[in-house]
Design an enzyme around this catalytic site. Sequence first.
Site, PDB file in Angstrom:
ATOM      1  N   LYS A 172       0.835  -1.208   0.000  1.00  0.00           N
ATOM      2  CA  LYS A 172       0.000   0.000   0.000  1.00  0.00           C
ATOM      3  C   LYS A 172       0.871   1.260   0.000  1.00  0.00           C
ATOM      4  O   LYS A 172       0.603   2.207  -0.727  1.00  0.00           O
ATOM      5  CB  LYS A 172      -0.922   0.017   1.242  1.00  0.00           C
ATOM      6  CG  LYS A 172      -1.876  -1.174   1.307  1.00  0.00           C
ATOM      7  CD  LYS A 172      -2.832  -1.084   2.484  1.00  0.00           C
ATOM      8  CE  LYS A 172      -2.161  -1.204   3.843  1.00  0.00           C
ATOM      9  NZ  LYS A 172      -1.623  -2.551   4.147  1.00  0.00           N
ATOM     10  N   ARG A 199      -9.514   0.082   8.862  1.00  0.00           N
ATOM     11  CA  ARG A 199      -9.020  -1.280   9.017  1.00  0.00           C
ATOM     12  C   ARG A 199     -10.092  -2.214   9.550  1.00  0.00           C
ATOM     13  O   ARG A 199      -9.837  -3.396   9.729  1.00  0.00           O
ATOM     14  CB  ARG A 199      -7.859  -1.271  10.002  1.00  0.00           C
ATOM     15  CG  ARG A 199      -6.513  -1.568   9.349  1.00  0.00           C
ATOM     16  CD  ARG A 199      -5.451  -1.415  10.424  1.00  0.00           C
ATOM     17  NE  ARG A 199      -4.230  -2.085  10.110  1.00  0.00           N
ATOM     18  CZ  ARG A 199      -3.211  -1.546   9.477  1.00  0.00           C
ATOM     19  NH1 ARG A 199      -3.284  -0.321   9.018  1.00  0.00           N
ATOM     20  NH2 ARG A 199      -2.109  -2.232   9.295  1.00  0.00           N
ATOM     21  N   ARG A 214      11.891  -6.303   4.729  1.00  0.00           N
ATOM     22  CA  ARG A 214      11.720  -4.846   4.675  1.00  0.00           C
ATOM     23  C   ARG A 214      12.662  -4.157   5.659  1.00  0.00           C
ATOM     24  O   ARG A 214      12.859  -4.596   6.778  1.00  0.00           O
ATOM     25  CB  ARG A 214      10.271  -4.504   5.016  1.00  0.00           C
ATOM     26  CG  ARG A 214      10.012  -3.009   5.196  1.00  0.00           C
ATOM     27  CD  ARG A 214       8.575  -2.666   4.993  1.00  0.00           C
ATOM     28  NE  ARG A 214       7.723  -3.114   6.077  1.00  0.00           N
ATOM     29  CZ  ARG A 214       6.393  -3.005   6.065  1.00  0.00           C
ATOM     30  NH1 ARG A 214       5.781  -2.478   5.020  1.00  0.00           N
ATOM     31  NH2 ARG A 214       5.678  -3.437   7.091  1.00  0.00           N
ATOM     32  N   ARG A 249      11.748  -2.612  11.208  1.00  0.00           N
ATOM     33  CA  ARG A 249      10.686  -2.144  12.105  1.00  0.00           C
ATOM     34  C   ARG A 249      10.463  -3.186  13.181  1.00  0.00           C
ATOM     35  O   ARG A 249      10.461  -4.377  12.877  1.00  0.00           O
ATOM     36  CB  ARG A 249       9.402  -1.966  11.297  1.00  0.00           C
ATOM     37  CG  ARG A 249       8.966  -0.532  11.122  1.00  0.00           C
ATOM     38  CD  ARG A 249       7.873  -0.397  10.107  1.00  0.00           C
ATOM     39  NE  ARG A 249       6.642  -1.110  10.446  1.00  0.00           N
ATOM     40  CZ  ARG A 249       5.536  -1.092   9.696  1.00  0.00           C
ATOM     41  NH1 ARG A 249       5.519  -0.389   8.579  1.00  0.00           N
ATOM     42  NH2 ARG A 249       4.470  -1.761  10.048  1.00  0.00           N
ATOM     43  N   ARG A 296      -0.471  -9.771  12.701  1.00  0.00           N
ATOM     44  CA  ARG A 296      -1.027  -8.707  11.859  1.00  0.00           C
ATOM     45  C   ARG A 296      -1.835  -9.293  10.704  1.00  0.00           C
ATOM     46  O   ARG A 296      -2.904  -8.777  10.353  1.00  0.00           O
ATOM     47  CB  ARG A 296       0.094  -7.808  11.335  1.00  0.00           C
ATOM     48  CG  ARG A 296       0.588  -6.831  12.413  1.00  0.00           C
ATOM     49  CD  ARG A 296       1.994  -6.326  12.158  1.00  0.00           C
ATOM     50  NE  ARG A 296       2.151  -5.618  10.918  1.00  0.00           N
ATOM     51  CZ  ARG A 296       3.320  -5.439  10.301  1.00  0.00           C
ATOM     52  NH1 ARG A 296       4.421  -5.891  10.846  1.00  0.00           N
ATOM     53  NH2 ARG A 296       3.373  -4.787   9.176  1.00  0.00           N
TER      54      ARG A 296
HETATM   55  P1  ADP Z   1       1.054  -2.647   7.796  1.00  0.00           P
HETATM   56  O1  ADP Z   1      -0.040  -2.242   6.852  1.00  0.00           O
HETATM   57  O2  ADP Z   1       2.229  -3.240   7.101  1.00  0.00           O
HETATM   58  O3  ADP Z   1       0.564  -3.507   8.943  1.00  0.00           O
HETATM   59  P2  ADP Z   1       1.057  -0.005   9.036  1.00  0.00           P
HETATM   60  O4  ADP Z   1       2.198   0.925   9.122  1.00  0.00           O
HETATM   61  O5  ADP Z   1      -0.129   0.388   8.240  1.00  0.00           O
HETATM   62  O6  ADP Z   1       1.667  -1.369   8.493  1.00  0.00           O
HETATM   63  O7  ADP Z   1       0.525  -0.346  10.509  1.00  0.00           O
HETATM   64  C1  ADP Z   1       1.390  -0.707  11.559  1.00  0.00           C
HETATM   65  C2  ADP Z   1       0.597  -0.861  12.843  1.00  0.00           C
HETATM   66  O8  ADP Z   1       0.008   0.415  13.214  1.00  0.00           O
HETATM   67  C3  ADP Z   1      -0.592  -1.816  12.807  1.00  0.00           C
HETATM   68  O9  ADP Z   1      -0.203  -3.160  13.039  1.00  0.00           O
HETATM   69  C4  ADP Z   1      -1.476  -1.260  13.930  1.00  0.00           C
HETATM   70  O10 ADP Z   1      -0.997  -1.645  15.206  1.00  0.00           O
HETATM   71  C5  ADP Z   1      -1.281   0.242  13.808  1.00  0.00           C
HETATM   72  N1  ADP Z   1      -2.309   0.846  12.925  1.00  0.00           N
HETATM   73  C6  ADP Z   1      -2.097   1.430  11.729  1.00  0.00           C
HETATM   74  N2  ADP Z   1      -3.258   1.858  11.185  1.00  0.00           N
HETATM   75  C7  ADP Z   1      -4.238   1.497  12.052  1.00  0.00           C
HETATM   76  C8  ADP Z   1      -5.650   1.618  12.062  1.00  0.00           C
HETATM   77  N3  ADP Z   1      -6.335   2.180  11.041  1.00  0.00           N
HETATM   78  N4  ADP Z   1      -6.331   1.146  13.139  1.00  0.00           N
HETATM   79  C9  ADP Z   1      -5.705   0.584  14.168  1.00  0.00           C
HETATM   80  N5  ADP Z   1      -4.367   0.410  14.213  1.00  0.00           N
HETATM   81  C10 ADP Z   1      -3.642   0.862  13.180  1.00  0.00           C
END
Ligand code: ADP
Length: 213
Positions: free
Chosen positions: A13, A88, A127, A160, A171
């Site tokens: 994404k 999400r 990554r 990360r 996740r």
């Molecule tokens: P990825 O899509 O690879 O999991 P992100 O950077 O989008 O990576 O998200 C990392 C973490 O941040 C998620 O595992 C969650 O804990 C938190 N997070 C991100 N966006 C949201 C969201 N919309 N709602 C709840 N938690 C979120």
Amino acid sequence: MIIILLGAPGAGKGSQAELLVKRYNIPHISTGDIFRDNFKNETPIGKLAKEYIDKGQLVPDSLTNDIVRERLSAKDVSNGFILDGYPRNINQAEALDKILKRFGWEITRVINIATPLDLLVKRISGRRVCSNCGAVYHIENKKTKHEGICDICFNPVVQREDDNEQTVLTRIKIYEEQTKDLIDYYNEKGLLSNVSGITIPQTDKEVVEILGE
Ligand code: ADP
Ligand code: ZN
């Protein structure tokens, strides 16, 4: 133009969002990036979010919805924006609908990046991110020019903390249990398009076919 990017962790994404930013000149809003910025700046939101992020769990909806509402109040979103990592789950999607309604905005398109499961873990485990500017690399597919050093700002690149195998599996599980429902949610509204998500250039080509140049 309001674009939502859906897809599992590791679907790409962020990479597609970067290309859309250049093409349409609208900001990229990633809730993950916002939480990480907060953590880097040691804000209370950052500390709270990190407890969930490190376990691979979702940050509570009420907090997440609040930061998005606040971000969407900024001036730079007046020509549109790209949402990456939000919503999400259905609860967040409904909160977003309310926010958009209040501003009189409508979603242009929801793009679901349908990367096959076996590619996700491989991508995430390889990554690396810049500890300073957040630029994203991969140990095989997108190497830094000099090993371990960011091409852009010359600071160290690191893994990360939530990219370790156990957290990645959590996740992906949460994606399967909660985020996947959004595919039906937006499909029923006639807003959904699917792209293959196997390589970045091919996926970009499909995105352009959907959104136009
Ligand atoms: P990825 O899509 O690879 O999991 P992100 O950077 O989008 O990576 O998200 C990392 C973490 O941040 C998620 O595992 C969650 O804990 C938190 N997070 C991100 N966006 C949201 C969201 N919309 N709602 C709840 N938690 C979120
Ligand atoms: Zn950097």
